[in-house]
Design a protein around this motif. Structure first.
Motif, PDB file in Angstrom:
ATOM      1  N   TRP A  92       0.839  -1.194   0.000  1.00 33.38           N
ATOM      2  CA  TRP A  92       0.000   0.000   0.000  1.00 33.38           C
ATOM      3  C   TRP A  92       0.871   1.240   0.000  1.00 33.38           C
ATOM      4  CZ3 TRP A  92      -5.018  -0.743  -0.825  1.00 33.38           C
ATOM      5  CH2 TRP A  92      -5.565  -1.991  -0.521  1.00 33.38           C
ATOM      6  N   VAL A  93       0.396   2.277  -0.652  1.00 25.57           N
ATOM      7  CA  VAL A  93       1.061   3.570  -0.654  1.00 25.57           C
ATOM      8  C   VAL A  93      -0.002   4.626  -0.389  1.00 25.57           C
ATOM      9  CG1 VAL A  93       0.861   3.877  -3.155  1.00 25.57           C
ATOM     10  CG2 VAL A  93       2.649   5.075  -1.930  1.00 25.57           C
ATOM     11  N   LEU A  94       0.387   5.676   0.337  1.00 20.80           N
ATOM     12  CA  LEU A  94      -0.540   6.764   0.662  1.00 20.80           C
ATOM     13  C   LEU A  94      -0.287   7.918  -0.290  1.00 20.80           C
ATOM     14  CD1 LEU A  94      -0.162   6.485   4.524  1.00 20.80           C
ATOM     15  CD2 LEU A  94      -2.077   5.694   3.128  1.00 20.80           C
ATOM     16  N   LEU A  95      -1.276   8.208  -1.131  1.00 26.06           N
ATOM     17  CA  LEU A  95      -1.142   9.221  -2.178  1.00 26.06           C
ATOM     18  C   LEU A  95      -1.978  10.455  -1.876  1.00 26.06           C
ATOM     19  CD1 LEU A  95      -1.362   6.903  -5.319  1.00 26.06           C
ATOM     20  CD2 LEU A  95       0.689   7.758  -4.178  1.00 26.06           C
ATOM     21  N   GLU A  96      -1.535  11.570  -2.425  1.00 22.62           N
ATOM     22  CA  GLU A  96      -2.269  12.829  -2.284  1.00 22.62           C
ATOM     23  C   GLU A  96      -3.563  12.714  -3.090  1.00 22.62           C
ATOM     24  OE1 GLU A  96      -2.796  16.819  -0.998  1.00 22.62           O
ATOM     25  OE2 GLU A  96      -1.534  15.182  -0.292  1.00 22.62           O
ATOM     26  N   PRO A  97      -4.730  12.945  -2.465  1.00 22.82           N
ATOM     27  CA  PRO A  97      -5.984  12.828  -3.199  1.00 22.82           C
ATOM     28  C   PRO A  97      -6.188  13.973  -4.197  1.00 22.82           C
ATOM     29  CG  PRO A  97      -6.411  13.466  -0.927  1.00 22.82           C
ATOM     30  CD  PRO A  97      -4.934  13.258  -1.062  1.00 22.82           C
ATOM     31  N   ASP A  98      -6.894  13.674  -5.272  1.00 24.50           N
ATOM     32  CA  ASP A  98      -7.307  14.667  -6.275  1.00 24.50           C
ATOM     33  C   ASP A  98      -6.146  15.485  -6.834  1.00 24.50           C
ATOM     34  OD1 ASP A  98      -9.985  13.903  -5.807  1.00 24.50           O
ATOM     35  OD2 ASP A  98     -10.058  15.240  -4.071  1.00 24.50           O
ATOM     36  N   MET A  99      -5.000  14.854  -6.984  1.00 22.80           N
ATOM     37  CA  MET A  99      -3.853  15.559  -7.557  1.00 22.80           C
ATOM     38  C   MET A  99      -3.187  14.644  -8.581  1.00 22.80           C
ATOM     39  SD  MET A  99      -0.564  17.108  -5.656  1.00 22.80           S
ATOM     40  CE  MET A  99       0.749  17.818  -6.572  1.00 22.80           C
ATOM     41  N   THR A 100      -3.178  15.075  -9.837  1.00 24.04           N
ATOM     42  CA  THR A 100      -2.551  14.286 -10.903  1.00 24.04           C
ATOM     43  C   THR A 100      -1.712  15.210 -11.795  1.00 24.04           C
ATOM     44  OG1 THR A 100      -4.530  14.517 -12.250  1.00 24.04           O
ATOM     45  CG2 THR A 100      -4.344  12.499 -10.968  1.00 24.04           C
ATOM     46  N   PRO A 101      -0.495  15.556 -11.334  1.00 22.69           N
ATOM     47  CA  PRO A 101       0.345  16.441 -12.143  1.00 22.69           C
ATOM     48  C   PRO A 101       0.878  15.720 -13.382  1.00 22.69           C
ATOM     49  CG  PRO A 101       1.575  15.635 -10.269  1.00 22.69           C
ATOM     50  CD  PRO A 101       0.159  15.155 -10.099  1.00 22.69           C
ATOM     51  N   LEU A 102       1.364  16.492 -14.326  1.00 21.51           N
ATOM     52  CA  LEU A 102       2.027  15.910 -15.484  1.00 21.51           C
ATOM     53  C   LEU A 102       3.279  15.178 -15.001  1.00 21.51           C
ATOM     54  CD1 LEU A 102       1.667  18.870 -17.981  1.00 21.51           C
ATOM     55  CD2 LEU A 102       0.535  16.652 -18.121  1.00 21.51           C
ATOM     56  N   ASP A 130       5.963  10.397 -21.440  1.00 21.04           N
ATOM     57  CA  ASP A 130       5.054  10.989 -22.426  1.00 21.04           C
ATOM     58  C   ASP A 130       4.659  12.372 -21.897  1.00 21.04           C
ATOM     59  OD1 ASP A 130       2.770  11.825 -23.799  1.00 21.04           O
ATOM     60  OD2 ASP A 130       1.939   9.821 -23.950  1.00 21.04           O
ATOM     61  N   PRO A 131       4.726  13.423 -22.706  1.00 23.64           N
ATOM     62  CA  PRO A 131       4.444  14.774 -22.201  1.00 23.64           C
ATOM     63  C   PRO A 131       3.025  14.960 -21.661  1.00 23.64           C
ATOM     64  CG  PRO A 131       4.922  14.839 -24.564  1.00 23.64           C
ATOM     65  CD  PRO A 131       5.092  13.425 -24.106  1.00 23.64           C
ATOM     66  N   TYR A 132       2.106  14.065 -22.014  1.00 23.16           N
ATOM     67  CA  TYR A 132       0.717  14.191 -21.537  1.00 23.16           C
ATOM     68  C   TYR A 132       0.389  13.191 -20.437  1.00 23.16           C
ATOM     69  CZ  TYR A 132       0.583  16.938 -25.755  1.00 23.16           C
ATOM     70  OH  TYR A 132       0.872  17.876 -26.702  1.00 23.16           O
ATOM     71  N   GLN A 133       1.349  12.343 -20.045  1.00 26.72           N
ATOM     72  CA  GLN A 133       1.126  11.333 -19.008  1.00 26.72           C
ATOM     73  C   GLN A 133       0.904  12.011 -17.664  1.00 26.72           C
ATOM     74  OE1 GLN A 133       1.322   7.688 -19.133  1.00 26.72           O
ATOM     75  NE2 GLN A 133       0.387   8.054 -17.155  1.00 26.72           N
ATOM     76  N   ARG A 134      -0.127  11.600 -16.953  1.00 29.42           N
ATOM     77  CA  ARG A 134      -0.417  12.103 -15.610  1.00 29.42           C
ATOM     78  C   ARG A 134       0.066  11.083 -14.593  1.00 29.42           C
ATOM     79  NH1 ARG A 134      -2.197  17.384 -14.984  1.00 29.42           N
ATOM     80  NH2 ARG A 134      -3.110  18.016 -16.939  1.00 29.42           N
ATOM     81  N   CYS A 135       0.342  11.528 -13.386  1.00 28.79           N
ATOM     82  CA  CYS A 135       0.784  10.619 -12.336  1.00 28.79           C
ATOM     83  C   CYS A 135       0.203  11.068 -10.998  1.00 28.79           C
ATOM     84  CB  CYS A 135       2.310  10.551 -12.282  1.00 28.79           C
ATOM     85  SG  CYS A 135       3.100  12.062 -11.695  1.00 28.79           S
ATOM     86  N   ARG A 136       0.457  10.277  -9.988  1.00 27.74           N
ATOM     87  CA  ARG A 136       0.072  10.615  -8.616  1.00 27.74           C
ATOM     88  C   ARG A 136       1.349  10.788  -7.807  1.00 27.74           C
ATOM     89  NH1 ARG A 136      -4.981   8.250  -6.799  1.00 27.74           N
ATOM     90  NH2 ARG A 136      -4.637   9.669  -5.056  1.00 27.74           N
TER      91      ARG A 136
END
Length: 131
Positions: A35-45, A72-78
């Motif tokens: 499990w990993v704890l990610l920032e909610p509602d945030m998907t930067p490039l 990829d320049p349009y790839q989003r991540c968490r």
């Protein structure tokens, strides 16, 4: 997949509150079922996030670190909540930059420190024999 399901089953992680700042964080399963704890509602490039901190969401809802450079320049991540948490110290993302910042702090401190007063030249206790 069970009979009657329309798509792949999602792993339910849910949300929890950060013990440091009290804000919500998403609990998401990784590719290895950790499990990993990610920032909610945030998907930067993805290209704006260091490679070892890019979490890409897979089709089944799990995430994995995406170290492809350049992405990829349009790839989003968490990103992990600990990177965005205001109550935790920021990890050393770029060691060379941390070293540079520490050296600049020392340089600024030396520059702002008052100069010691000049010492008068010290005369020798005994003059050499000029013969």
């Amino acid at each position: 997949m069970r009979h009657g399901e329309e798509g792949p089953r999602r792993l339910n992680g849910g949300q929890s509150c950060c013990p440091y700042c009290g804000l919500p964080q998403d609990r998401v399963a990784t590719l290895e079922y950790d499990w990993v704890l990610l920032e909610p509602d945030m998907t930067p490039l993805a290209h704006l996030v260091p490679a070892e901190h890019r979490w890409i969401v897979l089709s089944d809802g799990r995430v994995t670190v995406y170290g492809v450079c350049p992405p990829d320049p349009y790839q989003r991540c968490r990103v992990e909540h600990r990177l965005a948490c205001s109550a935790q110290p920021l990890p050393d993302l770029w060691p060379w930059l941390t070293t540079l910042r520490a050296e600049n702090a020392r340089r600024a401190e030396r520059r702002s420190a008052p100069e010691p007063p000049p010492q008068p030249p010290r005369l020798p206790d005994r003059w050499p024999d000029a013969g």
